[in-house]
Each structure stands twice: as structure tokens, then as C-alpha cells.
Design a protein around this motif. Structure first.
Motif, PDB file in Angstrom:
ATOM      1  N   ILE A 529     -30.962  19.197  48.767  1.00  0.00           N
ATOM      2  CA  ILE A 529     -30.667  20.202  49.801  1.00  0.00           C
ATOM      3  C   ILE A 529     -29.404  20.971  49.453  1.00  0.00           C
ATOM      4  O   ILE A 529     -29.365  22.207  49.519  1.00  0.00           O
ATOM      5  N   VAL A 530     -28.341  20.264  49.080  1.00  0.00           N
ATOM      6  CA  VAL A 530     -27.078  20.920  48.716  1.00  0.00           C
ATOM      7  C   VAL A 530     -27.273  21.781  47.472  1.00  0.00           C
ATOM      8  O   VAL A 530     -26.746  22.890  47.370  1.00  0.00           O
ATOM      9  N   GLY A 531     -28.056  21.272  46.521  1.00  0.00           N
ATOM     10  CA  GLY A 531     -28.331  22.047  45.316  1.00  0.00           C
ATOM     11  C   GLY A 531     -29.077  23.334  45.624  1.00  0.00           C
ATOM     12  O   GLY A 531     -28.814  24.381  45.022  1.00  0.00           O
ATOM     13  N   ASP A 532     -30.006  23.280  46.577  1.00  0.00           N
ATOM     14  CA  ASP A 532     -30.738  24.486  46.975  1.00  0.00           C
ATOM     15  C   ASP A 532     -29.790  25.519  47.583  1.00  0.00           C
ATOM     16  O   ASP A 532     -29.994  26.731  47.422  1.00  0.00           O
ATOM     17  N   CYS A 533     -28.754  25.064  48.266  1.00  0.00           N
ATOM     18  CA  CYS A 533     -27.778  25.987  48.858  1.00  0.00           C
ATOM     19  C   CYS A 533     -26.880  26.605  47.783  1.00  0.00           C
ATOM     20  O   CYS A 533     -26.336  27.698  47.973  1.00  0.00           O
TER      21      CYS A 533
END
Length: 565
Positions: A529-533
Motif C-alpha cells: 500500500i505504501v509503495g503504491d502511494c
């Protein structure tokens, strides 16, 4: 058609080719404080290399080019028409050909200009009425073979593209004929270019148009002083009196000295070659300092890009590293989760000094899942909700931190303005988090059911209920004594109870392994999720990428030329 190459030895030619390669690879993608100046110098160098230097070092035979330039209304086109003896360049207050350079050449030289060896990126036209910038080719028998006259757009045109094209044509010529008037010869617009010509050692002739007879001596004297101060003391000055035009042309007597001088230069190979050599040598000698200046601008781009990149890397790498602590120190278990946990294990007496056996606790939970008191489902929902909230907060915090950092930098602020998707976390973040947490919960359920297929744990899982067991494992997964905060004894006690329950169901070591696996799976989902952001920032940086070490490559190429000279 002569060809000046004695200034270009093999080492010089190799160094020039290297400079051309490095300049072509240089990028100014970011809006820094000095990017406008850097782009302008880059454009100028690119044009000079492509239009003037490379054709000559590549031994492309070229006519001797005389560029006629000047300010709007100075009389350039009238002069060109008068020199040729017919109307080849529209003149007047409103010039429809402002953006179209006109090349007047002998028909014998048509092949050179038609092959686009000159200003290769511009289309060819035979009419000055072309609506897009074009090279207007005008063959004329009256022009000496091997010589071409270039009528430039106005150097002070209101259109920037026309000003750029005028400069580009001047820089591609062997000789400049600069036209000005008695009223405007001291204007700032031409002197920037004339001083640049002096630095490049370009040969320049000045045509002083519309000179009142009574002011001729005074104006010529002052103009000579200005030329001397600018390094152009040897430039000839031709004064053209303010006369009535004859059929739109200047009288023969008024332009005879200019025409004779051009004819002399065009017909004498030695004189022509001397001018070529001087202009070419001066242009080459001026390059190292220009390349160093370009390298300084390029270094500013590199530094700025590195700062923006570092902001993304440090912030999101830190966020990734911080996920383990956030989801292991027990903060997910506070608030509603803690209340639902107390209800789940029935701790009214548990933490008041009594020591109930695991059997009694199992009875409580079994009663819950058999319908007497279903506390597992509310606990499960509370855990997932709390985990989702914490995950969303971590993602948003990382996006906001990078955005705030970028806004402090002009280049970053420009990128934020151009890419609105960077200003906030993705619109689908909420759904992505819910999906990730739900998917993780499904994995926990599948793991518990898979383990429940074995004889050892099957009965215990059935007695507790799969939902209850999953809630215990999920609860235990968000607490690790290595990350526990001092003083949070209540969370430690509750987590130890969850770990004890898991040990009773699966066996102590298998419970530890299962909880560690479940925790790792959640951290992997959270990292995604953080990587997608982070991805939108990485995408924008990729689109705006500045070549690494471009400034060093430029400096090295400039130094190489300086040594070769």
C-alpha cells in the motif's frame, strides 16, 4: 565554393563531436531558478553546433553566407532587395515574412540549400507567404556563385520564436551585415548580439541607414566609438543617406559601396577564406567557456533532481521501515479493539488477581462461538478496522511529507502543480487499504483452517471456533515485545494472554511461528500500500529525469577542446 578547415585539426574535430554529443544528451527538465537561462544557452549551443560548426568540421561544402540582420523597420529587406536589384523580400511596416528567413543564392548553389544541409529542421519554401516558419529559397543569377545572402527575421520581433530564429541564422553565417538607423543604432537589442559576435571573432559590417546629411559625421563617430568599446573596431561602416526609393529600391549610387564590397569579398577566394577562418576559429575558441557555463546550469538540474529524489526515497523508505514498529508495538490494539478483547476473554475477573485455567477460558470462548455470547466477530471487525486506520494514516503521512518537502523547492512546486495526483493520496486508497486488510484476514482464516486439518489441533480449533481462533491470532500479530513501549503493561498482559491461548490451541512453538507468519504477511500487504502511494512520485521523477553526471561530461568535453586548441 571554398571550404575552411585549417582551424579544425583532428583533435579539435574529435573534441567538437564530443561536445555536440554531450550537449545533445543534456536535459533541462526541472523548473529551477536558473533553468530558463540554462535552456536558452542549451538551445543556442545546439543550434550553433548543428547549423554552423558540425557541417564545417564534417567537411560539408557550403556557400559563403552573408546574414543581413537588424531591428524591426531598420530597412533590412529594402537593402536586400536593392542589393539584388529586385523585390525578393517583402518590406514595409508590417512584414508577413518576419518568421521566414529568405536565402538569396545563385542557382548553382541550389542543391546545397534544397538538401537541407542548412537549417535542416525547417521545411523549404519558394514563397514568403508560407504560414509556418520555413526557409524561403530564392535563386538569383545576380548573386555570385558560392555566395548566399540571408535575410533574417527581426532581432527584436515581438515573437520569441522569430528572435530565436534570427539569432540562429546569424550564428550560422560567415559574415554579418548588421542594419540599423541613425535614430536607433544605440538601442540595446542589437548590441547584445554584436558583443557576442566580437567574442566569437565574427566578421561584421554595419549599414547605417537613413542618415541625415548634417548628422552623418557625428553619428558615424559615435557608432565607431561604440563598436570599438564592443571589440569590433575593425568593422566597416556603410552609411546610406535618407533618400527617396526608386520603385521600392534604394538608388544605385546609395548602395554601390556596399554592393562593391560584397562583390569583392565574394569573388576573392583569399579574402573569403580569411573571413571564414576567422569566424570559424572564433566560434570554436568561444566554445569551452560556453560549455562550462552550460555545465554549471546542468549541475543545478542534477542537484535539484537529486534533492527531489532523496526526499521521496528517505520519506517512503522510512515509512516502510516504520511499518514494523507501527504494527508491532500494540497501538493497533488500543481503543475499541481493547474493549472488544476484554469482552471476548471475559476479563472481569481475569485481571483482578485470579488465575483461571486455560480450560475455563476455553469454555468462555466456546460459549461465545456457540451462540451464547458471540464476542469473536466484534473483536475481529475492530482489529481489521484499527489496522486499516493505522495503515491509511501511514500512507497519507508519507504522501503529505513528500508533498510538503517538494513545495519548498521551485522545481518540486512546479511538478506538484503539473501533476495534481501528487497532492493527495490516491483516490482509491481507502478501497486499496480495505482490500489489503480483508485479503490478509482471509489468509489468516485459510492458515487456521489448513492447520486445523491436522489431528493435533483440529479438536482444539473446533472447540474454540475458527472465528475465535482467527481473532486470537490477529490480536497477537499486532504485538511484539521487541517493539513494545515501556509502561504499556496492559497491552503486554493482553498480548501474552493471546499468545498463551494460541499456544494452547496449536502448541507453543507452532503458535509463535504462525503469529510471526501472520505478522509478516500483514507487513507485506502494508508495504504494498505504501509503495503504491510512492509510485506517482517515482513516475513523475522518471518523466522529469535528469541524466546523471551530465555536468561532468560537459566539463570534460569542454576541457578536451581547450587542450586540443
Amino acid at each position: 565554393m571554398t571550404d575552411s578547415k585549417s582551424a579544425v585539426t583532428p583533435p579539435v574535430g574529435g573534441a567538437l563531436s564530443d561536445i555536440a554529443k554531450r550537449v545533445s544528451e543534456t536535459r533541462f527538465t526541472l523548473q529551477t531558478d536558473d533553468s530558463a537561462d540554462g535552456r536558452e544557452l542549451h538551445r543556442q549551443l545546439s543550434s550553433e553546433l548543428t547549423d554552423y560548426l558540425l557541417p564545417r568540421i564534417n567537411r560539408t561544402p557550403a556557400p559563403f553566407m552573408i546574414a543581413v540582420g537588424g531591428s524591426t523597420g531598420a530597412g533590412k529587406s529594402t537593402l536586400v532587395n536593392s542589393l539584388v536589384g529586385r523585390s525578393v523580400s517583402p518590406s514595409g511596416v508590417r512584414r508577413p515574412t518576419t518568421g521566414n528567413p529568405i536565402v538569396i543564392h545563385n542557382p548553382a548553389d541550389s542543391k546545397f540549400f534544397e538538401s537541407q544541409s542548412f537549417l535542416s529542421d525547417l521545411p523549404r519554401s519558394s514563397t514568403s507567404e508560407a504560414t509556418t516558419p520555413s526557409v524561403v529559397l530564392t535563386p538569383d543569377e545576380g548573386v555570385e556563385p558560392g555566395t548566399a545572402i540571408l535575410d533574417c527575421p527581426d532581432i527584436d520581433s515581438i515573437a520569441e520564436s522569430n528572435r530565436e530564429l534570427a539569432r540562429r541564422i546569424l550564428m550560422s553565417a560567415d559574415l554579418w551585415m548588421f542594419v540599423t538607423t541613425a535614430n536607433r543604432y544605440a538601442d540595446a537589442a542589437p548590441w547584445g548580439l554584436l558583443k557576442e559576435a566580437a567574442v566569437r571573432n565574427t566578421s561584421v559590417a554595419i549599414v547605417l541607414d537613413r542618415v541625415p546629411p548634417q548628422a552623418n559625421r557625428e553619428v558615424r563617430h559615435h557608432l565607431s566609438s561604440l563598436l570599438s568599446e564592443s571589440g569590433l573596431a575593425n568593422s566597416p561602416i556603410f552609411a546610406v543617406a535618407e533618400l527617396e526609393l526608386e520603385g521600392g529600391l534604394l538608388p544605385h549610387s546609395a548602395i554601390y559601396p556596399i554592393r562593391s564590397w560584397i562583390s569583392q569579398v565574394s569573388s576573392e577566394g583569399r579574402s573569403q577564406d580569411r573571413i571564414r577562418q576567422r569566424t570559424l576559429s572564433g566560434s570554436i575558441s568561444a566554445l569551452p567557456s560556453q560549455v562550462r557555463s552550460l555545465a554549471d546550469f546542468a549541475e543545478s538540474q542534477e542537484s535539484t533532481f537529486g534533492g527531489l529524489q532523496q526526499s521521496v526515497e528517505q520519506t517512503f523508505d522510512g515509512a516502510q521501515e516504520g511499518l514494523t514498529e507501527v504494527f508491532s508495538d500494540g497501538r493497533v490494539l488500543h481503543g475499541e479493539v481493547n474493549a472488544r478483547w476484554q469482552d471476548f476473554v471475559g476479563t472481569g475477573q481475569l485481571f483482578r488477581g485470579l488465575e483461571p485455567t486455560m480450560a475455563r477460558m476455553r469454555d468462555r470462548i466456546s460459549a461465545a462461538v456457540t451462540g451464547k455470547h458471540d464476542a469473536a466477530s466484534p473483536l475481529h471487525i475492530a482489529i481489521l478496522r484499527s489496522a486499516a486506520i493505522s495503515l491509511r494514516e501511514q500512507a497519507i503521512a508519507a504522501v503529505d511529507e513528500v508533498g510538503t518537502d517538494w513545495l519548498r523547492d521551485p522545481a518540486g512546486a512546479e511538478l506538484m502543480e503539473a501533476h495534481p495526483e501528487l497532492r493527495h493520496a490516491a483516490k482509491d486508497l481507502e478501497d486499496s487499504v480495505k482490500s489489503a486488510v480483508s485479503g490478509w484476514s482471509n489468509e489468516v482464516n485459510a492458515l487456521v483452517r489448513e492447520i486445523g486439518q491436522g489431528r493435533k489441533s483440529k479438536a482444539r480449533i473446533l472447540s474454540f471456533g475458527v472465528g475465535g481462533v482467527c481473532a486470537v491470532i490477529e490480536y497477537a500479530a499486532f504485538w511484539d515485545p521487541k517493539y513494545a513501549k515501556s509502561g504499556d503493561q496492559a497491552s503486554a498482559n493482553d498480548a501474552n494472554v493471546a499468545l498463551g491461548l494460541a499456544g494452547t490451541i496449536f502448541g507453543e512453538q507452532e503458535a509463535v511461528n504462525l503469529i510471526a507468519s501472520v505478522r509478516d504477511r500483514f507487513l507485506t500487504a502494508a508495504a504494498g500500500i505504501v509503495g503504491d502511494c510512492r509510485a506517482p512520485f517515482d513516475n513523475v521523477l522518471q518523466l522529469s529525469a535528469v541524466p546523471a553526471r551530465q555536468s561532468g561530461a560537459l566539463r570534460a568535453s569542454g576541457d578536451r577542446l581547450e587542450v586540443a586548441l
